[in-house]
Write a protein that holds these residues in place. Structure first.
Motif, PDB file in Angstrom:
ATOM      1  N   MET A 229       2.848 -10.193  -5.160  1.00  0.00           N
ATOM      2  CA  MET A 229       2.457  -9.569  -3.892  1.00  0.00           C
ATOM      3  C   MET A 229       0.955  -9.367  -3.853  1.00  0.00           C
ATOM      4  O   MET A 229       0.351  -9.031  -4.869  1.00  0.00           O
ATOM      5  N   ALA A 230       0.403  -9.550  -2.672  1.00  0.00           N
ATOM      6  CA  ALA A 230      -1.026  -9.281  -2.511  1.00  0.00           C
ATOM      7  C   ALA A 230      -1.203  -7.977  -1.737  1.00  0.00           C
ATOM      8  O   ALA A 230      -1.608  -6.965  -2.292  1.00  0.00           O
ATOM      9  N   CYS A 231      -0.828  -7.985  -0.441  1.00  0.00           N
ATOM     10  CA  CYS A 231      -1.081  -6.781   0.358  1.00  0.00           C
ATOM     11  C   CYS A 231      -0.023  -5.696   0.115  1.00  0.00           C
ATOM     12  O   CYS A 231      -0.327  -4.514   0.105  1.00  0.00           O
ATOM     13  N   GLY A 232       1.233  -6.112  -0.026  1.00  0.00           N
ATOM     14  CA  GLY A 232       2.319  -5.146  -0.233  1.00  0.00           C
ATOM     15  C   GLY A 232       2.786  -4.443   1.029  1.00  0.00           C
ATOM     16  O   GLY A 232       3.685  -3.606   0.984  1.00  0.00           O
ATOM     17  N   GLY A 234       3.223  -6.260   4.212  1.00  0.00           N
ATOM     18  CA  GLY A 234       3.763  -7.149   5.235  1.00  0.00           C
ATOM     19  C   GLY A 234       2.757  -7.918   6.046  1.00  0.00           C
ATOM     20  O   GLY A 234       3.117  -8.491   7.078  1.00  0.00           O
ATOM     21  N   CYS A 236       0.135 -10.268   4.639  1.00  0.00           N
ATOM     22  CA  CYS A 236      -0.461 -11.513   4.116  1.00  0.00           C
ATOM     23  C   CYS A 236       0.540 -12.675   4.024  1.00  0.00           C
ATOM     24  O   CYS A 236       0.144 -13.819   3.851  1.00  0.00           O
ATOM     25  N   GLY A 238       2.312 -13.468   1.643  1.00  0.00           N
ATOM     26  CA  GLY A 238       2.260 -14.084   0.321  1.00  0.00           C
ATOM     27  C   GLY A 238       3.519 -13.899  -0.507  1.00  0.00           C
ATOM     28  O   GLY A 238       3.630 -14.457  -1.596  1.00  0.00           O
TER      29      GLY A 238
HETATM   30 FE1  FES Z   1       4.210  -9.202   1.292  1.00  0.00          FE
HETATM   31 FE2  FES Z   1       1.618  -9.417   1.727  1.00  0.00          FE
HETATM   32  S1  FES Z   1       2.652  -9.010  -0.135  1.00  0.00           S
HETATM   33  S2  FES Z   1       3.249  -9.791   3.122  1.00  0.00           S
END
Ligand code: FES
Length: 266
Positions: A229-232, A234, A236, A238
């Motif tokens: 996960m990047a943003c966490g 919802g 990005c 990713g």
């Molecule tokens: Fe889930 Fe960014 S980590 S949308």
């Protein structure tokens, strides 16, 4: 509703090679977190590492206004985190994600592989404290004996805890899915399958094996998916995975899903 806050580290201890437990002060997260949710931890105020690290909430104490995180040192971010001292502050965003659903089943079987066991302690303690008395079984798996997570604390919450290690150094030699088959055939038995829910967290291959087993036996199953996960939160995209109703974001549409919802791929 997640919040971002700087919170103090109350305890920080190594519990196994490369594995650590953090206890963090937070009246808000301790009161609002649900089992299966996670927080995003900012490791450093510098640009490197830039991204927050997602860590499952392992346990919470409303009385002590604190919660616990377990993590394994697997890279620069977690290496830096392992050096954080008691009394210092961490920038935390949470609680995040969808939690395990607690239903009316009479039997709960919690299956954790490796660090995937981390969110299951809060689940076990929540089930035990719930209004309906359930039979709670916990299956913990790891590569070796020393990597089994918090066995004694799980024993306080569960009716029975069964251990599996890949190398046979403790408990049964083999995988948690082997232990689950044995439990379903010899302890829980088919009469109780309709009143059973399996909750699982761990590597994808383990979750896939457990999901297949629950489909065969028609047992309800919830899985907590592990994904980078990047943003966490919802934004990005990713962390998407394929489900029967299209791609879904693990961070805010999960990490917990009904096993039937996932498009399982080898
Ligand atoms: Fe889930 Fe960014 S980590 S949308």
């Amino acid at each position: 509703m997640p919040i971002q806050e700087k919170r103090r580290i109350l305890e920080h201890q190594q519990i196994a090679p490369q594995q650590y437990k953090l206890t963090i002060s937070s009246p808000y997260i301790s009161a609002n977190a649900q089992p299966g949710q996670f927080v995003q931890v900012r490791i450093s105020s510098e640009f490197d590492p830039l991204l927050r690290r997602p860590l499952s909430i392992h346990r919470h104490s409303i009385k002590h206004k604190s919660f616990e995180l377990l993590y394994e040192v697997i890279g620069k971010g977690t290496e830096l985190l392992s050096q954080a001292s008691v009394g210092s502050e961490l920038d935390i965003l949470g609680p995040l994600g969808k939690s395990f659903m607690i239903n009316q089943s009479e039997v709960a079987i919690l299956v954790g592989g490796g660090m995937g066991s981390a969110p299951l302690l809060m689940l076990a303690e929540t089930l035990k404290a719930g209004p309906k008395k359930k039979a709670i079984y916990v299956i913990l798996g790891a590569k070796t004996k020393e990597r089994i997570i918090e066995e004694n604390i799980f024993r306080e919450a569960a009716n029975e805890v069964v251990i599996a290690t890949d190398d046979g150094s403790y408990g049964q030699h083999g995988f948690v899915s082997d232990v689950l088959i044995n439990l379903l055939e010899n302890v829980v038995t088919p009469n109780h399958y309709s009143q059973t829910t399996i909750y699982a967290c761990g590597p994808h291959v383990m979750l896939h094996a457990i999901a297949d087993l629950t489909f065969q036996k028609q047992i309800a199953c919830q899985v907590s998916m592990e994904q980078k996960m990047a943003c966490g939160i919802g934004t990005c995209l990713g962390c998407v995975i394929k489900t029967r109703s299209g791609y879904k974001k693990v961070c805010d549409e999960g990490p917990v899903f009904d096993a039937k919802e996932i498009e399982w791929q080898v």
